[in-house]
Design a protein around this motif. Structure first.
Motif, PDB file in Angstrom:
ATOM      1  N   TYR A 125       0.842  -1.217   0.000  1.00  0.00           N
ATOM      2  CA  TYR A 125       0.000   0.000   0.000  1.00  0.00           C
ATOM      3  C   TYR A 125       0.859   1.241   0.000  1.00  0.00           C
ATOM      4  CZ  TYR A 125      -4.270  -2.666   0.879  1.00  0.00           C
ATOM      5  OH  TYR A 125      -5.338  -3.514   0.764  1.00  0.00           O
ATOM      6  N   ALA A 126       1.925   1.210   0.745  1.00  0.00           N
ATOM      7  CA  ALA A 126       2.819   2.380   0.803  1.00  0.00           C
ATOM      8  C   ALA A 126       3.426   2.650  -0.556  1.00  0.00           C
ATOM      9  CB  ALA A 126       3.922   2.138   1.843  1.00  0.00           C
ATOM     10  N   LYS A 127       3.898   1.515  -1.210  1.00  0.00           N
ATOM     11  CA  LYS A 127       4.427   1.706  -2.571  1.00  0.00           C
ATOM     12  C   LYS A 127       3.376   2.275  -3.520  1.00  0.00           C
ATOM     13  CE  LYS A 127       7.962  -1.981  -2.344  1.00  0.00           C
ATOM     14  NZ  LYS A 127       8.419  -3.267  -2.901  1.00  0.00           N
ATOM     15  N   GLU A 128       2.130   1.748  -3.390  1.00  0.00           N
ATOM     16  CA  GLU A 128       1.052   2.206  -4.308  1.00  0.00           C
ATOM     17  C   GLU A 128       0.722   3.667  -4.042  1.00  0.00           C
ATOM     18  OE1 GLU A 128      -1.397   1.728  -7.486  1.00  0.00           O
ATOM     19  OE2 GLU A 128       0.015   0.264  -6.631  1.00  0.00           O
ATOM     20  N   ILE A 129       0.694   3.997  -2.748  1.00  0.00           N
ATOM     21  CA  ILE A 129       0.385   5.404  -2.419  1.00  0.00           C
ATOM     22  C   ILE A 129       1.485   6.317  -2.934  1.00  0.00           C
ATOM     23  CG2 ILE A 129       0.191   7.015  -0.479  1.00  0.00           C
ATOM     24  CD1 ILE A 129      -1.224   4.758   1.062  1.00  0.00           C
ATOM     25  N   ALA A 130       2.723   5.880  -2.788  1.00  0.00           N
ATOM     26  CA  ALA A 130       3.836   6.699  -3.292  1.00  0.00           C
ATOM     27  C   ALA A 130       3.739   6.859  -4.799  1.00  0.00           C
ATOM     28  CB  ALA A 130       5.165   6.051  -2.878  1.00  0.00           C
ATOM     29  N   PHE A 131       3.376   5.741  -5.468  1.00  0.00           N
ATOM     30  CA  PHE A 131       3.230   5.807  -6.927  1.00  0.00           C
ATOM     31  C   PHE A 131       2.097   6.751  -7.311  1.00  0.00           C
ATOM     32  CE2 PHE A 131       1.225   4.148 -10.798  1.00  0.00           C
ATOM     33  CZ  PHE A 131       2.258   4.298 -11.697  1.00  0.00           C
ATOM     34  N   LEU A 132       1.000   6.651  -6.587  1.00  0.00           N
ATOM     35  CA  LEU A 132      -0.168   7.517  -6.908  1.00  0.00           C
ATOM     36  C   LEU A 132       0.171   8.974  -6.645  1.00  0.00           C
ATOM     37  CD1 LEU A 132      -3.091   5.354  -5.480  1.00  0.00           C
ATOM     38  CD2 LEU A 132      -2.474   5.714  -7.889  1.00  0.00           C
ATOM     39  N   LYS A 133       0.894   9.206  -5.552  1.00  0.00           N
ATOM     40  CA  LYS A 133       1.280  10.607  -5.287  1.00  0.00           C
ATOM     41  C   LYS A 133       2.168  11.137  -6.399  1.00  0.00           C
ATOM     42  CE  LYS A 133       1.009  10.593  -0.229  1.00  0.00           C
ATOM     43  NZ  LYS A 133       1.787  10.727   1.037  1.00  0.00           N
ATOM     44  N   ALA A 134       3.062  10.279  -6.878  1.00  0.00           N
ATOM     45  CA  ALA A 134       3.934  10.715  -7.980  1.00  0.00           C
ATOM     46  C   ALA A 134       3.106  11.009  -9.232  1.00  0.00           C
ATOM     47  CB  ALA A 134       4.994   9.638  -8.253  1.00  0.00           C
ATOM     48  N   GLN A 135       2.121  10.098  -9.455  1.00  0.00           N
ATOM     49  CA  GLN A 135       1.231  10.309 -10.623  1.00  0.00           C
ATOM     50  C   GLN A 135       0.425  11.602 -10.449  1.00  0.00           C
ATOM     51  OE1 GLN A 135       0.802   8.603 -13.502  1.00  0.00           O
ATOM     52  NE2 GLN A 135       2.588   7.332 -13.002  1.00  0.00           N
ATOM     53  N   LYS A 136      -0.031  11.820  -9.217  1.00  0.00           N
ATOM     54  CA  LYS A 136      -0.838  13.023  -8.963  1.00  0.00           C
ATOM     55  C   LYS A 136      -0.015  14.281  -9.217  1.00  0.00           C
ATOM     56  CE  LYS A 136      -3.392  15.362  -5.299  1.00  0.00           C
ATOM     57  NZ  LYS A 136      -3.825  15.316  -3.876  1.00  0.00           N
ATOM     58  N   GLU A 137       1.195  14.301  -8.699  1.00  0.00           N
ATOM     59  CA  GLU A 137       2.053  15.473  -8.908  1.00  0.00           C
ATOM     60  C   GLU A 137       2.347  15.673 -10.389  1.00  0.00           C
ATOM     61  OE1 GLU A 137       5.503  14.858  -6.604  1.00  0.00           O
ATOM     62  OE2 GLU A 137       4.518  15.204  -4.648  1.00  0.00           O
ATOM     63  N   MET A 138       2.567  14.553 -11.080  1.00  0.00           N
ATOM     64  CA  MET A 138       2.841  14.663 -12.515  1.00  0.00           C
ATOM     65  C   MET A 138       1.604  15.212 -13.243  1.00  0.00           C
ATOM     66  SD  MET A 138       4.072  11.695 -15.169  1.00  0.00           S
ATOM     67  CE  MET A 138       2.509  10.865 -15.029  1.00  0.00           C
ATOM     68  N   LEU A 139       0.414  14.666 -12.845  1.00  0.00           N
ATOM     69  CA  LEU A 139      -0.831  15.155 -13.498  1.00  0.00           C
ATOM     70  C   LEU A 139      -1.094  16.621 -13.176  1.00  0.00           C
ATOM     71  CD1 LEU A 139      -3.176  12.077 -12.950  1.00  0.00           C
ATOM     72  CD2 LEU A 139      -2.134  12.828 -15.101  1.00  0.00           C
ATOM     73  N   GLN A 157       0.457  22.970 -16.819  1.00  0.00           N
ATOM     74  CA  GLN A 157       1.044  23.307 -18.120  1.00  0.00           C
ATOM     75  C   GLN A 157      -0.025  23.472 -19.183  1.00  0.00           C
ATOM     76  OE1 GLN A 157       3.905  20.390 -19.428  1.00  0.00           O
ATOM     77  NE2 GLN A 157       4.493  21.564 -21.274  1.00  0.00           N
ATOM     78  N   VAL A 158      -1.027  22.536 -19.140  1.00  0.00           N
ATOM     79  CA  VAL A 158      -2.129  22.629 -20.137  1.00  0.00           C
ATOM     80  C   VAL A 158      -2.905  23.930 -19.949  1.00  0.00           C
ATOM     81  CG1 VAL A 158      -4.292  21.580 -20.832  1.00  0.00           C
ATOM     82  CG2 VAL A 158      -2.295  20.141 -20.481  1.00  0.00           C
ATOM     83  N   LYS A 159      -3.146  24.284 -18.650  1.00  0.00           N
ATOM     84  CA  LYS A 159      -3.877  25.531 -18.407  1.00  0.00           C
ATOM     85  C   LYS A 159      -3.112  26.726 -18.939  1.00  0.00           C
ATOM     86  CE  LYS A 159      -6.543  24.170 -14.334  1.00  0.00           C
ATOM     87  NZ  LYS A 159      -6.782  24.419 -12.885  1.00  0.00           N
ATOM     88  N   LYS A 160      -1.816  26.741 -18.743  1.00  0.00           N
ATOM     89  CA  LYS A 160      -1.026  27.854 -19.270  1.00  0.00           C
ATOM     90  C   LYS A 160      -1.096  27.904 -20.784  1.00  0.00           C
ATOM     91  CE  LYS A 160       2.294  28.030 -15.436  1.00  0.00           C
ATOM     92  NZ  LYS A 160       3.725  27.858 -15.041  1.00  0.00           N
ATOM     93  N   GLU A 161      -0.951  26.692 -21.385  1.00  0.00           N
ATOM     94  CA  GLU A 161      -1.025  26.656 -22.859  1.00  0.00           C
ATOM     95  C   GLU A 161      -2.411  27.123 -23.344  1.00  0.00           C
ATOM     96  OE1 GLU A 161      -0.061  22.699 -23.916  1.00  0.00           O
ATOM     97  OE2 GLU A 161       2.110  22.909 -23.511  1.00  0.00           O
ATOM     98  N   ASP A 162      -3.485  26.623 -22.626  1.00  0.00           N
ATOM     99  CA  ASP A 162      -4.842  27.036 -23.034  1.00  0.00           C
ATOM    100  C   ASP A 162      -5.030  28.534 -22.831  1.00  0.00           C
ATOM    101  OD1 ASP A 162      -5.451  24.469 -23.715  1.00  0.00           O
ATOM    102  OD2 ASP A 162      -6.512  23.994 -21.831  1.00  0.00           O
ATOM    103  N   ALA A 163      -4.528  29.064 -21.751  1.00  0.00           N
ATOM    104  CA  ALA A 163      -4.650  30.511 -21.500  1.00  0.00           C
ATOM    105  C   ALA A 163      -3.943  31.296 -22.592  1.00  0.00           C
ATOM    106  CB  ALA A 163      -4.088  30.852 -20.122  1.00  0.00           C
ATOM    107  N   ALA A 164      -2.780  30.787 -23.001  1.00  0.00           N
ATOM    108  CA  ALA A 164      -2.046  31.460 -24.077  1.00  0.00           C
ATOM    109  C   ALA A 164      -2.833  31.402 -25.376  1.00  0.00           C
ATOM    110  CB  ALA A 164      -0.672  30.817 -24.225  1.00  0.00           C
ATOM    111  N   ARG A 165      -3.400  30.179 -25.622  1.00  0.00           N
ATOM    112  CA  ARG A 165      -4.203  30.057 -26.861  1.00  0.00           C
ATOM    113  C   ARG A 165      -5.433  30.986 -26.808  1.00  0.00           C
ATOM    114  NH1 ARG A 165      -3.393  24.367 -25.918  1.00  0.00           N
ATOM    115  NH2 ARG A 165      -1.739  23.514 -27.294  1.00  0.00           N
ATOM    116  N   VAL A 166      -6.140  30.999 -25.650  1.00  0.00           N
ATOM    117  CA  VAL A 166      -7.340  31.856 -25.523  1.00  0.00           C
ATOM    118  C   VAL A 166      -6.964  33.318 -25.711  1.00  0.00           C
ATOM    119  CG1 VAL A 166      -9.072  32.685 -23.898  1.00  0.00           C
ATOM    120  CG2 VAL A 166      -8.608  30.243 -24.081  1.00  0.00           C
ATOM    121  N   SER A 167      -5.870  33.736 -25.090  1.00  0.00           N
ATOM    122  CA  SER A 167      -5.440  35.129 -25.239  1.00  0.00           C
ATOM    123  C   SER A 167      -5.122  35.443 -26.688  1.00  0.00           C
ATOM    124  CB  SER A 167      -4.219  35.365 -24.351  1.00  0.00           C
ATOM    125  OG  SER A 167      -3.754  36.689 -24.539  1.00  0.00           O
TER     126      SER A 167
END
Length: 437
Positions: free
Chosen positions: A27-41, A47-57
């Motif tokens: 469970y600890a390994k899975e939680i660590a993996f999920l936290k890593a995935q969460k931070e990456m997401l 990054q997507v929001k910045k790109e979308d904001a740039a596109r909208v502007s």
């Protein structure tokens, strides 16, 4: 046995403890993996929001630029539309002005043609055409406004043709000057002129022929020479009635009949009025001096409405006053039929005469419209018959009705005054008789 069970239980506890530790690690390994995935997401989302904001502007800037372009093009389109509309209006105005110029030129050409003036119309140069038109018109106006003396001939009143001088005042009037006959001329038909019955115009004709301007200008203005001007005939009373047709004669006959009734009723009322007061006085004197019987014998020798009312009063003097007054009123009522004689007939004629005039008006207008339907309005003489009936009958109806209404009401008032006089005389007689009792 107990030992075996105890061993088994310890084994199970050891196994479960080992399993729990491995699960926690997993469970600890899975939680660590999920936290890593969460931070990456989260990083990816940021990054997507910045790109979308740039596109909208960028899109907003592009939209604003496009809107500016559209606004500029719309303004340009509106300006071009206004220019096109003004151009169309100018084209229509030019077309209208051209049509107006052409119409003026054609009208001027047709107006000048009867005077022998030919106007050449150049469709490519209307100003030159208009200049020529104005010049010819001005020249013609000067000629028509001047007095010209020429040799010619005209007809006298007896129909003979007389040669002499024709003094033309433009093309609206002409004077004739000849030996023994001078005066204003009028169209006689066929482009001929005849002497008009106006003796005062001889001095005007002589003065104009000599190039002088008289103090007063006796003139007869005509439209053209081709239409004959007929001599005005003096109409008598019979001619006026005749122009009203049969309805006019009916109105006149009824008016004469009603006038006869007015005269007869006037004579009758005059006699009745002249006898009322003397008979009343004589009756009072006879009653006071000789009594009732002698007064009745006196009244038997008298004739007339007043005598009959007095006789009825004297005969009933000994009755109650109210009864006597009723008898007096009844006697006067009997005499009213004689006093009102012909009054209703006179008022009936006065009421019917304007209605007959209205009937003649309607009849004349129907005849006039029938002639217009058949022949048109080109010749006014054809319409004169119906118009005469329409106007003359109305005139005759009013001429008959107005005097009859006045005379009829005056005679009715006169008759009422006679009745009031008889009533007052009878009441006075009753009062004087009662005083003697």
């Amino acid at each position: 046995m107990k030992r075996i069970v105890l061993i088994l239980m310890m084994a199970v506890l050891s196994l479960s403890a080992a399993t729990e530790t491995e699960l926690q690690r997993a469970y600890a390994k899975e939680i660590a993996f999920l936290k890593a995935q969460k931070e990456m997401l989260q990083q990816r989302l940021s990054q997507v929001k910045k790109e979308d904001a740039a596109r909208v502007s960028s899109a907003k800037k592009e939209i604003a630029s496009l809107q500016n372009d559209v606004l500029v093009k719309t303004q340009t389109s509106d300006r071009l539309g206004e220019q096109l509309f003004r151009s169309q209006q100018n084209a229509e105005n030019i077309s209208d002005d051209t049509a107006l110029l052409e119409s003026v030129a054609l009208q001027g050409q047709s107006s000048l043609a009867p005077y022998g003036i030919k106007l050449a119309i150049d469709k490519n140069d209307y100003p030159a055409t208009l200049n020529q038109l104005f010049a010819e018109t001005l020249k013609l106006g000067r000629n028509l406004s001047s007095v010209n003396v020429t040799e010619g001939s005209f007809y006298l009143k007896d129909g003979t043709e007389q040669k002499g001088k024709l003094v033309k005042v433009g093309n609206i009037a002409t004077y004739g000057v000849a030996e023994g006959a001078s005066g204003v001329l009028v169209p006689a038909g066929g482009d001929k002129l005849k002497l008009w019955d106006a003796p005062a115009s001889a001095a005007t004709a002589t003065a104009l022929a000599a190039g002088q301007m008289p103090a007063s200008l006796e003139i007869f203005v005509y439209e053209n020479v081709s239409k004959e001007v007929e001599d005005k005939a003096d109409k008598g009373v019979m001619d006026v009635i005749e122009s009203g047709g049969i309805i006019g004669w009916v109105i006149v006959v009824m008016g004469l009949f009603a006038l006869l009734l007015v005269v007869l009723r006037g004579f009758f009322l005059s006699g009745a009025a002249s006898k009322t007061l003397p008979v009343a006085k004589e009756t009072l004197v006879e009653l006071q001096s000789k009594g009732v019987e002698a007064t009745l014998n006196f009244l038997k020798s008298r004739k007339g409405a007043a005598a009959r009312v007095m006789k009825a009063t004297v005969r009933n003097l000994d009755r109650d006053r109210e009864h006597v007054e009723d008898i007096v009123a009844e006697a006067i009522m009997h005499e009213s039929e004689r006093l009102d004689r012909y009054g209703s007939a006179i008022m009936v004629v006065a009421a019917v005469a304007p209605l007959l005039g209205l009937l003649g008006t309607v009849t004349g207008m129907i005849a006039t419209f029938d002639i217009i339907t058949e022949f048109g309005t080109g010749d006014p003489k054809l319409l004169s018959g119906g118009i005469s009936i329409a106007l003359v009958t109305t005139e005759l109806g009013l001429i008959v009705a107005i005097p009859l209404l006045l005379l009829g009401n005056m005679l009715n008032g006169w008759a009422e005054r006679i009745k009031d006089g008889m009533e007052q005389s009878a009441l006075h007689l009753i009062n004087e008789y009662n005083k003697q009792k």
